[in-house]
Design a protein around this motif. Structure first.
Motif, short mmCIF file in Angstrom:
data_model
loop_
_atom_site.label_atom_id
_atom_site.label_comp_id
_atom_site.label_asym_id
_atom_site.label_seq_id
_atom_site.Cartn_x
_atom_site.Cartn_y
_atom_site.Cartn_z
N THR A 180 2.11 -12.84 -5.97
CA THR A 180 2.15 -11.43 -6.41
C THR A 180 0.97 -10.66 -5.85
N MET A 181 1.16 -9.34 -5.77
CA MET A 181 0.07 -8.42 -5.46
C MET A 181 -0.01 -7.48 -6.66
N VAL A 182 -0.88 -7.83 -7.58
CA VAL A 182 -1.00 -7.10 -8.85
C VAL A 182 -2.26 -6.24 -8.79
N PRO A 183 -2.13 -4.93 -8.72
CA PRO A 183 -3.32 -4.10 -8.61
C PRO A 183 -4.07 -4.00 -9.93
N ASP A 184 -5.38 -3.84 -9.83
CA ASP A 184 -6.14 -3.37 -10.98
C ASP A 184 -5.79 -1.89 -11.16
N VAL A 185 -5.90 -1.41 -12.38
CA VAL A 185 -5.55 -0.02 -12.66
C VAL A 185 -6.64 0.60 -13.53
N LEU A 186 -7.12 1.76 -13.12
CA LEU A 186 -8.09 2.50 -13.91
C LEU A 186 -7.32 3.47 -14.77
N VAL A 187 -7.36 3.28 -16.09
CA VAL A 187 -6.58 4.11 -17.00
C VAL A 187 -7.51 4.89 -17.92
N MET A 188 -7.03 6.06 -18.37
CA MET A 188 -7.86 6.93 -19.21
C MET A 188 -7.05 7.44 -20.39
N SER A 189 -7.69 7.50 -21.53
CA SER A 189 -7.07 8.05 -22.73
C SER A 189 -6.66 9.50 -22.49
N THR A 190 -5.45 9.86 -22.86
CA THR A 190 -5.01 11.25 -22.70
C THR A 190 -5.84 12.18 -23.58
N THR A 234 -5.90 5.71 -11.03
CA THR A 234 -5.74 5.18 -9.68
C THR A 234 -5.53 3.67 -9.74
N TYR A 235 -5.13 3.11 -8.60
CA TYR A 235 -5.03 1.66 -8.44
C TYR A 235 -6.24 1.16 -7.66
N TYR A 236 -6.70 -0.03 -8.00
CA TYR A 236 -7.73 -0.70 -7.21
C TYR A 236 -7.11 -1.95 -6.60
N GLU A 285 0.82 -1.21 0.00
CA GLU A 285 0.00 0.00 0.00
C GLU A 285 0.86 1.26 0.00
N LYS A 286 2.00 1.21 0.67
CA LYS A 286 2.91 2.37 0.65
C LYS A 286 3.40 2.65 -0.77
N ILE A 287 3.54 1.60 -1.55
CA ILE A 287 4.01 1.77 -2.93
C ILE A 287 2.89 2.31 -3.82
N ILE A 288 1.73 1.66 -3.81
CA ILE A 288 0.70 2.07 -4.78
C ILE A 288 0.11 3.44 -4.45
N TYR A 289 0.11 3.81 -3.17
CA TYR A 289 -0.46 5.12 -2.81
C TYR A 289 0.63 6.18 -2.59
N GLY A 290 1.86 5.84 -2.92
CA GLY A 290 2.98 6.76 -2.71
C GLY A 290 3.58 7.27 -4.01
N ASP A 291 4.78 7.85 -3.90
CA ASP A 291 5.43 8.48 -5.05
C ASP A 291 5.76 7.49 -6.17
N ILE A 292 6.22 6.30 -5.80
CA ILE A 292 6.57 5.32 -6.83
C ILE A 292 5.33 4.91 -7.62
N GLY A 293 4.23 4.70 -6.90
CA GLY A 293 2.98 4.33 -7.56
C GLY A 293 2.52 5.40 -8.53
#
Length: 326
Positions: free
Chosen positions: A232-242, A142-144, A118-126
């Protein structure tokens, strides 16, 4: 009296014209994902859509297409890149093919525990990883939380030796394929929607995923052993077209981004409850959850990290940065 009627007609006409203009001005964004409506991720995205609609006063609306109605995750990503979709729920394994930075999430046993993850996905690296795909035509919103991924099969998996010779369904991720090979299995890339039938008919012997995906997709009907190796802990990711994001006003962009992050926090709570509920449900149906000695699995994949250090120094450095986060 005639004047009053004329004024009333003018006012009514103006109201209808204004309504038509507002309706015309509203932007509808199409969001595709591959889970059913009972899944926690669909509920989180429903909140996301509701928040965006409310906070933009209806000027931006998100239409959700669940159950892979518009294609599997990879197909949805391609549709988004072609301009047919605006937002897609994918995951880090699938995204590896579109933006290399996401491959770090596919490295086995990289995260010490859930708080470290959680520190990774909600932090600077994420955030750095979410932003890394801008040149590829999309950004991560965001990550789910998608929990930990473990193996499940028609027989118990207690050590890597139990995986030897098994045809194991994996996502189309080079890292996931390498991991299964390192553990002695035969990786078989396959679309998620085809997996139930493949397990039922013996096309594959095993698969790997989180608990709710295992149960809600009814894979628990055809594989009764779930081994908690949590590779592994592989998050879902919500992505959007630029392109889609750039069409919005700066204020609308911020609303969309914040609503996505807020929905991620809701998702985390929903996920925890869903995981407990789904496990209890299938245990009553005869599924056995097996606690394994993770050290044997960790030892088996160590050569992967040696190879990565030589073949992909950037990925190796990112893995080191993640390990260094306390």
């Amino acid at each position: 009296m005639k004047n009053s009627k004329r004024i009333l007609s003018t006012v009514i006409g103006a109201v209808f014209a204004l309504s038509a203009t507002q309706a015309f001005a509203a932007t509808t964004l199409k969001l595709s994902h591959n889970q059913n409506r009972d899944h926690a991720v669909h509920k989180a995205m429903t909140q996301f859509a509701d928040d965006v609609k409310t906070k933009t006063n209806g000027d931006v609306r998100i239409r959700i297409y669940p159950d892979a109605q518009l294609g599997n995750q990879r197909e949805s990503m391609e549709l988004m890149q072609n301009g047919a979709l605006d937002i897609v729920k994918s995951n880090a394994a699938e995204l590896e093919a579109f933006s290399p930075a996401y491959s770090v999430f596919n490295l086995p046993y990289l995260f010490r525990d859930k708080p470290h993850y959680e520190k990774i996905i909600y932090g600077d690296i994420g955030q750095e990883i979410l932003d890394s795909s801008k040149d590829s035509g999309f950004v991560g919103l965001t990550y789910y939380d998608a929990g930990a991924r473990s193996f499940y099969a028609k027989k118990p998996i207690r050590t890597p030796d139990d995986l030897k010779g098994l045809k194991i369904r994996v996502q189309p991720s080079p890292t996931a394929i390498s991991m299964v090979k390192a553990l002695g299995g035969n990786p078989t890339p396959l679309a998620y929607g085809e997996l139930y039938t493949a397990l039922q008919q013996g096309v594959v012997d095993a698969a790997e995923n989180n608990i709710p995906s295992y149960t809600l997709s009814r894979h628990s009907e055809v594989t009764k052993f779930f081994s908690l190796d949590e590779h592994t802990m592989v998050p879902d990711v919500l992505v959007m077209s630029t392109k889609s994001l750039d069409k919005l006003t700066p204020e609308q962009q911020e609303i969309v981004k914040q609503a996505a992050k807020d929905s991620a926090q809701t998702m985390a709570k929903l996920w925890e409850a869903s995981e407990k509920e789904e496990r209890a449900k299938v245990e009553k149906q005869g599924v056995e959850f097996i606690t394994v000695d993770k050290v044997t699995f960790q030892d088996a994949v160590k050569p992967m990290y040696d190879d990565i250090a030589k073949s992909n120094p950037e990925l190796s450095k990112m893995a080191d940065r993640i390990r260094d986060v306390k």
